[in-house]
Enzyme design. Structure first.
Site, mmCIF file in Angstrom:
data_model
loop_
_atom_site.group_PDB
_atom_site.id
_atom_site.type_symbol
_atom_site.label_atom_id
_atom_site.label_comp_id
_atom_site.label_asym_id
_atom_site.label_seq_id
_atom_site.Cartn_x
_atom_site.Cartn_y
_atom_site.Cartn_z
ATOM 1 C CD GLU A 34 -2.883 0.990 2.455
ATOM 2 O OE1 GLU A 34 -2.824 0.014 3.229
ATOM 3 O OE2 GLU A 34 -3.799 1.835 2.492
ATOM 4 C CG ASN A 55 -9.565 -1.790 1.619
ATOM 5 O OD1 ASN A 55 -9.240 -2.946 1.878
ATOM 6 N ND2 ASN A 55 -9.337 -0.786 2.459
ATOM 7 C CD GLU A 56 -10.167 -2.582 6.314
ATOM 8 O OE1 GLU A 56 -10.087 -1.484 6.898
ATOM 9 O OE2 GLU A 56 -9.523 -3.577 6.679
ATOM 10 C CE1 TYR A 92 -3.262 -6.131 8.898
ATOM 11 C CE2 TYR A 92 -5.532 -5.393 8.834
ATOM 12 C CZ TYR A 92 -4.284 -5.497 8.243
ATOM 13 O OH TYR A 92 -4.063 -4.967 6.990
ATOM 14 C CD GLU A 114 -6.121 -4.707 4.286
ATOM 15 O OE1 GLU A 114 -5.982 -4.345 5.474
ATOM 16 O OE2 GLU A 114 -6.560 -3.973 3.380
ATOM 17 C CD GLN A 138 0.286 -2.397 3.787
ATOM 18 O OE1 GLN A 138 1.079 -1.716 3.158
ATOM 19 N NE2 GLN A 138 -0.909 -1.958 4.119
HETATM 20 O O1 AHR Z 1 -2.972 -2.630 6.229
HETATM 21 C C1 AHR Z 1 -3.240 -1.417 6.861
HETATM 22 C C2 AHR Z 1 -4.709 -1.025 6.773
HETATM 23 O O2 AHR Z 1 -5.483 -1.942 7.486
HETATM 24 C C3 AHR Z 1 -5.330 -1.035 5.397
HETATM 25 O O3 AHR Z 1 -5.091 0.126 4.689
HETATM 26 C C4 AHR Z 1 -6.786 -1.177 5.696
HETATM 27 O O4 AHR Z 1 -7.484 -1.799 4.669
HETATM 28 C C5 AHR Z 1 -6.801 -1.948 6.999
HETATM 29 O O5 AHR Z 1 -7.632 -1.368 7.930
#
Ligand code: AHR
Length: 486
Positions: free
Chosen positions: A20, A167-168, A233, A290, A339
């Site tokens: 990103e 995205n999101e 995450y 992600e 990432q």
């Molecule tokens: O990976 C960092 C961020 O996490 C991304 O930009 C977003 O899609 C997510 O919230």
């Protein structure tokens, strides 16, 4: 394990990555520009390109993340000195000069051997803008967008395999409800088409355990999508304010991070169960685009740049996730670690001209033998790993057989201090020998630095024995091991 029972193909795209416009991922990490003293070819770092290629990176997601829903692709094509700047409002309010755009990204993909996965702007962009981007990249004949591409120096179209429609969009991508996004998805996705109509369209999916989002999306848009994403995450605690340090932690935080990584299995299972109701043939892929660890940034660095170190604990998190994705490869077709360079759970860290491969890089390199292989179901009772009043499985595992008949078994010993014994029956095994590679370290916090880049690195594993159909091994504590039976 029974070699007579073969399951789904492990899609190589499960081993995908995500880059990103955030912090030093693109600028400094991948792109340094042609005039940089850092060795580069057409502005792309030579060392990073070589490392990604060696890892067999199958696909790369770009330009975001949250950045994608603020990105206007036309600003990133044409002569670099004429490209307008913008403010990257989501990631630190820094000026984005748009020097890394569509051409640079697609050249990067060609050079590293990865399929491009472009995430389009549904949050603040128009349908026309998204449609034009696809035309610009893919159309071979004459059209305003194809002509512009040619004028910008690229005669032949590129092949565009994957396209994310937002995205999101429940959060940074427009704060939409599931119902509103689903309608928007249907509208935008209708126009994401190349001449062959073979772009794999990915709908922006749920945040963690938002099963309502998946329900609505699958109920009302299944026929217009090829994939549906989910994001999750791994952190020390569920509370966002308690992210924990990447390298300074005790056994309790080691344990909670691995426990939270294992939660991915529940998410894939539950989102998958909803998908099964609307898509029993499993045509639509689950795309975990992600995932990875999210710790506090390294002291003294910009809090919005998300730069964190990467320890043997991250290696375990990677091994756990990749085993989960392999074992669910009937539904999970793609996944993208967040990432690639210098952001969150990176495979590569850079500092000026220096580069270091993280323990996570080594796990991807070791696991690449599973790419495109056939899943072999593993029934494993490795016992429990207990800390205080909590317990999790001691071993995470998955296995596959490749086209040449070689069997690979990937095993993580989650314990911070105890070895784990493996005593496995492999029915139908005719292999003559077992060899292996192991990644481990002397402490749970061990990591690679620019001054000690090979501190955590894979070495030959000599702790496994094969006797007919019986495989035994002693896995060191806090380790990731890949065995090959041939
Ligand atoms: O990976 C960092 C961020 O996490 C991304 O930009 C977003 O899609 C997510 O919230």
């Amino acid at each position: 394990m029974d070699l007579g029972v073969r399951k789904s193909t492990i899609d190589r795209h499960i081993y995908g990555h995500f880059a990103e416009h955030l912090g030093r991922c693109i600028y400094g990490g991948i792109w340094v520009g042609e005039d940089s003293p850092i060795p580069n070819t057409n502005g792309l770092r030579n060392d990073v390109v070589a490392a990604l290629r060696a890892m067999k990176i199958p696909n790369l997601r770009w330009p975001g993340g949250c950045f994608a829903d603020t990105y206007h692709w036309l600003d990133g094509v044409g002569p670099r000195e004429k490209r307008p700047s913008m403010v990257n409002t989501h990631w630190g309010g820094v000026t984005e000069n748009n020097h890394f755009g569509t051409h640079e990204f697609l050249e990067l993909c060609e050079r590293i051997g990865a399929e491009p996965y472009i995430c389009g702007n549904l949050g603040s962009g128009t349908v026309q803008e998204m449609k034009d981007w696809v035309d610009y990249i893919t159309f071979a004949g004459r059209s305003p967008m194809a002509d512009l591409r040619k004028a910008n120096g690229r005669e032949e179209p590129w092949s565009l395999t994957y396209f994310g429609v937002g995205n999101e969009n429940w959060g940074c991508g427009g704060s939409m409800t599931a119902e509103f996004y689903t309608d928007q998805y249907r509208r935008y996705a209708t126009y994401v088409r190349n001449a062959n109509r073979d772009i794999y369209k990915i709908a922006g999916g749920a945040n963690v355990a938002d099963y309502h989002w998946t329900e609505v999306l699958m109920r009302d848009a299944t026929r217009l999508m090829d994939g549906m994403s989910i994001h999750y995450y791994t952190r020390v605690a569920k509370d966002w304010n308690q992210k924990g340090s990447a390298t300074e932690f005790d056994e309790a935080e080691w344990f909670s991070v691995l426990e939270n990584a294992l939660y991915m299995d529940e998410l894939v299972t539950k989102h998958g169960a909803i998908m099964d109701r609307y898509d029993p043939e499993k045509r639509v892929g689950m795309v975990v685009d992600e995932w990875g660890t999210w710790f506090s940034v390294e002291p003294g660095t910009n809090p919005r740049f998300l730069y964190q170190q990467n320890s043997i604990r991250d290696a375990l998190v990677a091994g756990i996730h990749l085993n989960i994705f392999n074992n669910h490869s009937d539904r999970v077709r793609m996944a993208n670690l967040a990432q690639t360079v210098n952001v969150l759970q990176s495979v590569i860290l850079t500092e000026g001209e220096r580069m270091v491969l993280t323990p996570t890089y080594h796990v991807f390199d070791m696991f690449k033998v599973h790419q495109g292989a056939t899943l072999l179901p593993v029934l494993m009772d490795g016992g429990e790993y207990c800390l205080q009043d909590k317990s999790i499985p001691r071993i995470s595992a998955s296995a596959s057989v490749d086209a040449a008949g070689a069997v690979h078994l990937s095993l993580c010993n989650l314990s911070h201090d105890a070895p784990a014994e493996v005593d496995a029956l492999i029915r139908g095994c005719t292999a003559a020998r077992v060899t292996g590679t192991v990644l481990t370290a002397e402490t749970i916090q061990a990591h690679n630095t620019f001054d000690d880049p090979d501190h955590v690195r894979p070495v030959v594993f000599e702790g496994a024995r094969l006797d007919g159909e019986r495989l035994t091994a002693t896995l060191p504590p806090r380790s990731v091991t890949v065995l090959e039976l041939v």
